[in-house]
Write a protein that holds these residues in place. Sequence first.
Motif, PDB file in Angstrom:
ATOM      1  N   MET A   1       0.888  -1.179  -0.099  1.00  0.00           N
ATOM      2  CA  MET A   1       0.082  -0.154   0.119  1.00  0.00           C
ATOM      3  C   MET A   1       0.953   1.350  -0.087  1.00  0.00           C
ATOM      4  N   PRO A   2       0.422   2.341   0.034  1.00  0.00           N
ATOM      5  CA  PRO A   2       1.129   3.513  -0.079  1.00  0.00           C
ATOM      6  C   PRO A   2       2.320   3.583   0.883  1.00  0.00           C
ATOM      7  N   ALA A   3       3.415   3.953   0.078  1.00  0.00           N
ATOM      8  CA  ALA A   3       4.693   4.137   0.939  1.00  0.00           C
ATOM      9  C   ALA A   3       5.369   5.396   0.341  1.00  0.00           C
ATOM     10  N   THR A   4       5.063   5.643  -0.961  1.00  0.00           N
ATOM     11  CA  THR A   4       5.772   6.788  -1.459  1.00  0.00           C
ATOM     12  C   THR A   4       4.379   7.836  -1.630  1.00  0.00           C
ATOM     13  N   PRO A   5       4.591   9.152  -1.801  1.00  0.00           N
ATOM     14  CA  PRO A   5       3.881  10.031  -2.133  1.00  0.00           C
ATOM     15  C   PRO A   5       3.035   9.843  -3.139  1.00  0.00           C
ATOM     16  N   ILE A   6       3.580   9.367  -4.278  1.00  0.00           N
ATOM     17  CA  ILE A   6       2.734   9.071  -5.566  1.00  0.00           C
ATOM     18  C   ILE A   6       1.917   7.872  -5.407  1.00  0.00           C
ATOM     19  N   GLU A   7       2.205   6.889  -4.445  1.00  0.00           N
ATOM     20  CA  GLU A   7       1.177   5.794  -3.986  1.00  0.00           C
ATOM     21  C   GLU A   7       0.120   6.138  -3.167  1.00  0.00           C
ATOM     22  N   PHE A   8       0.405   7.173  -2.359  1.00  0.00           N
ATOM     23  CA  PHE A   8      -0.473   7.743  -1.471  1.00  0.00           C
ATOM     24  C   PHE A   8      -1.591   8.290  -2.253  1.00  0.00           C
ATOM     25  N   ARG A   9      -0.958   9.218  -3.237  1.00  0.00           N
ATOM     26  CA  ARG A   9      -2.079   9.822  -4.051  1.00  0.00           C
ATOM     27  C   ARG A   9      -2.744   8.839  -4.957  1.00  0.00           C
ATOM     28  N   ARG A  10      -2.285   8.021  -5.416  1.00  0.00           N
ATOM     29  CA  ARG A  10      -3.068   7.012  -6.059  1.00  0.00           C
ATOM     30  C   ARG A  10      -4.074   6.247  -5.310  1.00  0.00           C
ATOM     31  N   ALA A  11      -3.769   6.001  -3.974  1.00  0.00           N
ATOM     32  CA  ALA A  11      -4.669   5.285  -2.918  1.00  0.00           C
ATOM     33  C   ALA A  11      -5.835   6.223  -2.716  1.00  0.00           C
ATOM     34  N   LEU A  12      -5.528   7.221  -2.533  1.00  0.00           N
ATOM     35  CA  LEU A  12      -6.689   8.340  -2.546  1.00  0.00           C
ATOM     36  C   LEU A  12      -7.661   8.374  -3.614  1.00  0.00           C
ATOM     37  N   ARG A  13      -6.902   8.537  -4.843  1.00  0.00           N
ATOM     38  CA  ARG A  13      -7.862   8.365  -6.100  1.00  0.00           C
ATOM     39  C   ARG A  13      -8.648   7.224  -6.023  1.00  0.00           C
ATOM     40  N   ARG A  14      -8.200   6.191  -5.810  1.00  0.00           N
ATOM     41  CA  ARG A  14      -8.867   4.809  -5.923  1.00  0.00           C
ATOM     42  C   ARG A  14      -9.959   4.790  -4.949  1.00  0.00           C
ATOM     43  N   LEU A  15      -9.764   5.225  -3.801  1.00  0.00           N
ATOM     44  CA  LEU A  15     -10.771   5.401  -2.757  1.00  0.00           C
ATOM     45  C   LEU A  15     -11.762   6.357  -2.814  1.00  0.00           C
ATOM     46  N   GLY A  16     -11.585   7.325  -4.134  1.00  0.00           N
ATOM     47  CA  GLY A  16     -12.391   8.338  -4.067  1.00  0.00           C
ATOM     48  C   GLY A  16     -12.364   9.446  -3.107  1.00  0.00           C
ATOM     49  N   LEU A  17     -11.261   9.461  -2.540  1.00  0.00           N
ATOM     50  CA  LEU A  17     -11.086  10.637  -1.357  1.00  0.00           C
ATOM     51  C   LEU A  17      -9.956  11.766  -2.026  1.00  0.00           C
ATOM     52  N   SER A  18     -10.535  13.095  -1.564  1.00  0.00           N
ATOM     53  CA  SER A  18      -9.786  14.243  -1.809  1.00  0.00           C
ATOM     54  C   SER A  18      -8.833  14.094  -0.477  1.00  0.00           C
ATOM     55  N   GLN A  19      -7.814  14.855  -0.551  1.00  0.00           N
ATOM     56  CA  GLN A  19      -6.887  15.191   0.607  1.00  0.00           C
ATOM     57  C   GLN A  19      -7.914  15.739   1.754  1.00  0.00           C
ATOM     58  N   ARG A  20      -8.633  16.732   1.347  1.00  0.00           N
ATOM     59  CA  ARG A  20      -9.575  17.273   2.299  1.00  0.00           C
ATOM     60  C   ARG A  20     -10.721  16.252   3.051  1.00  0.00           C
ATOM     61  N   LYS A  21     -11.169  15.219   2.231  1.00  0.00           N
ATOM     62  CA  LYS A  21     -12.066  14.433   2.847  1.00  0.00           C
ATOM     63  C   LYS A  21     -11.210  13.458   3.530  1.00  0.00           C
ATOM     64  N   LEU A  22      -9.990  13.131   3.424  1.00  0.00           N
ATOM     65  CA  LEU A  22      -9.333  12.021   4.016  1.00  0.00           C
ATOM     66  C   LEU A  22      -8.934  13.152   5.499  1.00  0.00           C
ATOM     67  N   ALA A  23      -8.375  14.145   5.428  1.00  0.00           N
ATOM     68  CA  ALA A  23      -8.325  14.747   6.633  1.00  0.00           C
ATOM     69  C   ALA A  23      -9.500  14.908   7.522  1.00  0.00           C
ATOM     70  N   LEU A  24     -10.625  15.258   7.098  1.00  0.00           N
ATOM     71  CA  LEU A  24     -11.908  15.495   7.831  1.00  0.00           C
ATOM     72  C   LEU A  24     -12.120  14.084   8.293  1.00  0.00           C
ATOM     73  N   ARG A  25     -12.019  12.929   7.652  1.00  0.00           N
ATOM     74  CA  ARG A  25     -12.251  11.506   8.106  1.00  0.00           C
ATOM     75  C   ARG A  25     -11.432  11.252   9.338  1.00  0.00           C
ATOM     76  N   ILE A  26     -10.156  11.443   9.295  1.00  0.00           N
ATOM     77  CA  ILE A  26      -9.226  11.028  10.240  1.00  0.00           C
ATOM     78  C   ILE A  26      -8.708  12.067  11.242  1.00  0.00           C
ATOM     79  N   GLY A  27      -9.405  13.339  10.961  1.00  0.00           N
ATOM     80  CA  GLY A  27      -9.274  14.235  12.235  1.00  0.00           C
ATOM     81  C   GLY A  27      -7.976  14.781  12.111  1.00  0.00           C
ATOM     82  N   VAL A  28      -7.349  15.076  10.764  1.00  0.00           N
ATOM     83  CA  VAL A  28      -5.970  15.979  10.821  1.00  0.00           C
ATOM     84  C   VAL A  28      -6.311  17.308   9.864  1.00  0.00           C
TER      85      VAL A  28
END
Length: 71
Positions: free
Chosen positions: A1-28
């Motif tokens: 799973m995501p270990a690099t910034p590119i893999e992290f961004r791909r994971a968000l895209r696959r999950l349909g999450l924006s950076q903002r949505k992830l931040a809200l979901r995990i409280g950061v």
Amino acid sequence: MPATPIEFRRALRRLGLSQRKLALRIGVDVGTVNRWATGRNPMPESVRLLLECWSREQRRLRARPKDRSKR
């Protein structure tokens, strides 16, 4: 799973999450997520595991046969 910034961004895209949505979901702060996405800060292992879990669940749900009896 995501270990690099590119893999992290791909994971968000696959999950349909924006950076903002992830931040809200995990409280950061969204800036924190942005720093993970650009590689300025390392992503915590707990976040990597959470994204992996969500991805696994998404794959499981997609592979599940649709229940046609509810028509």
